[in-house]
Design an enzyme around this catalytic site. Structure first.
Site, PDB file in Angstrom:
ATOM      1  N   HIS A  12       1.025  -1.220  -0.019  1.00  0.00           N
ATOM      2  CA  HIS A  12       0.045   0.035  -0.112  1.00  0.00           C
ATOM      3  C   HIS A  12       0.720   1.265  -0.102  1.00  0.00           C
ATOM      4  O   HIS A  12       1.931   1.202   0.473  1.00  0.00           O
ATOM      5  CB  HIS A  12      -0.959  -0.104   1.233  1.00  0.00           C
ATOM      6  CG  HIS A  12      -0.038   0.091   2.460  1.00  0.00           C
ATOM      7  ND1 HIS A  12       0.266   1.137   3.325  1.00  0.00           N
ATOM      8  CD2 HIS A  12       0.191  -0.960   3.312  1.00  0.00           C
ATOM      9  CE1 HIS A  12       0.906   0.759   4.108  1.00  0.00           C
ATOM     10  NE2 HIS A  12       0.997  -0.632   4.313  1.00  0.00           N
ATOM     11  N   HIS A 132      13.434   0.295   8.512  1.00  0.00           N
ATOM     12  CA  HIS A 132      11.902   0.882   8.093  1.00  0.00           C
ATOM     13  C   HIS A 132      11.687   1.809   9.329  1.00  0.00           C
ATOM     14  O   HIS A 132      11.052   3.243   9.247  1.00  0.00           O
ATOM     15  CB  HIS A 132      10.811   0.019   7.951  1.00  0.00           C
ATOM     16  CG  HIS A 132       9.512   0.331   7.676  1.00  0.00           C
ATOM     17  ND1 HIS A 132       9.230   1.016   6.546  1.00  0.00           N
ATOM     18  CD2 HIS A 132       8.452   0.569   8.545  1.00  0.00           C
ATOM     19  CE1 HIS A 132       7.933   1.417   6.569  1.00  0.00           C
ATOM     20  NE2 HIS A 132       7.392   1.188   7.676  1.00  0.00           N
ATOM     21  N   GLY A 186       0.187  -1.542  15.864  1.00  0.00           N
ATOM     22  CA  GLY A 186      -0.380  -1.201  14.546  1.00  0.00           C
ATOM     23  C   GLY A 186      -1.332  -2.477  14.056  1.00  0.00           C
ATOM     24  O   GLY A 186      -2.540  -2.042  13.436  1.00  0.00           O
TER      25      GLY A 186
END
Length: 219
Positions: A12, A132, A186
């Site tokens: 995404h 990340h 998350g």
């Protein structure tokens, strides 16, 4: 130095940004050009083209390409993840080990596909694979204007890390502690998103936007 950031390690929200001489000149999400929300499974081709055009930079002028996913960090997280999941989720633990090569190839494929689509030869540029959560931390810290600060980064997961505590001091970031999957706020948020009937990796922003309007007296 001209640095191009290409954000496509996950299905995404592919995106791109460009820095020239240490200054951010442009940044864009692929969805702005495809008109498809989150641009699922797309390369960041149009986003990269936009950045090059806005910065008046040719593909051959790019010195460095930064990518917010590190195979080195992914490899380092495999063993801790397997230890945590082996009893409760052995299939997931086994998958993490057996698909190491595929995970790396898929990540590089997304990066190189975005570069080629924008006319950049992936073999010519230097590539830096950035952890990340360090990328998240850097975008927060280095744009904050603060010299020293505490940093917290939370998402579904990067490589295997889902949360990072760090400190920013004198322009440098020092990691203090990381939490890895399956411990992930998350992912928990995405689970609630799905429970409420929205799609994960898509509807979380709707849940976030609706949350302030909730009435706890109805529960």
């Amino acid at each position: 130095m001209i640095i191009l950031g290409v954000g496509t390690p996950f299905p995404h929200d592919p995106s791109a940004a460009i820095l020239v001489g240490g200054k951010i000149i442009a940044a864009a999400d692929e969805e702005r050009f495809t008109r498809e929300k989150h641009a699922q499974d797309k390369f960041a081709v149009e986003a990269v083209k936009f950045c090059l055009k806005t910065a008046n930079v040719k593909p051959e002028d790019i010195d460095v390409v930064a990518y917010p996913w590190s195979f080195h960090a992914h490899l380092g997280g495999v063993l801790p993840y397997v230890k945590r999941c082996w009893l409760a989720r052995p299939s997931q633990a086994l998958k993490a080990v057996t698909q190491l090569a595929k995970t790396y190839k898929d990540a590089v494929k997304k990066l190189d596909g975005s570069l080629r689509g924008a006319g950049i030869d992936p073999r010519r540029v230097k590539k830096y694979f950035v952890e990340h959560h360090l990328a998240h931390a850097s975008s927060a810290y280095h744009l904050s204007g603060m010299k020293d600060c505490a940093i917290m980064s939370i998402d579904g997961a990067g490589e295997f890390a889902s949360t990072l505590f760090a400190e920013g001091r004198g322009g440098k970031i020092r990691k203090i502690k990381e939490f890895i999957r399956p411990d992930s706020l998350g992912r928990f948020y995405s689970t609630i998103t799905a429970y409420l009937g929205f799609r994960t990796s898509d509807g979380e922003y709707k849940v976030m936007g609706m949350a302030p309007f909730g009435d706890p007296s109805k529960v």
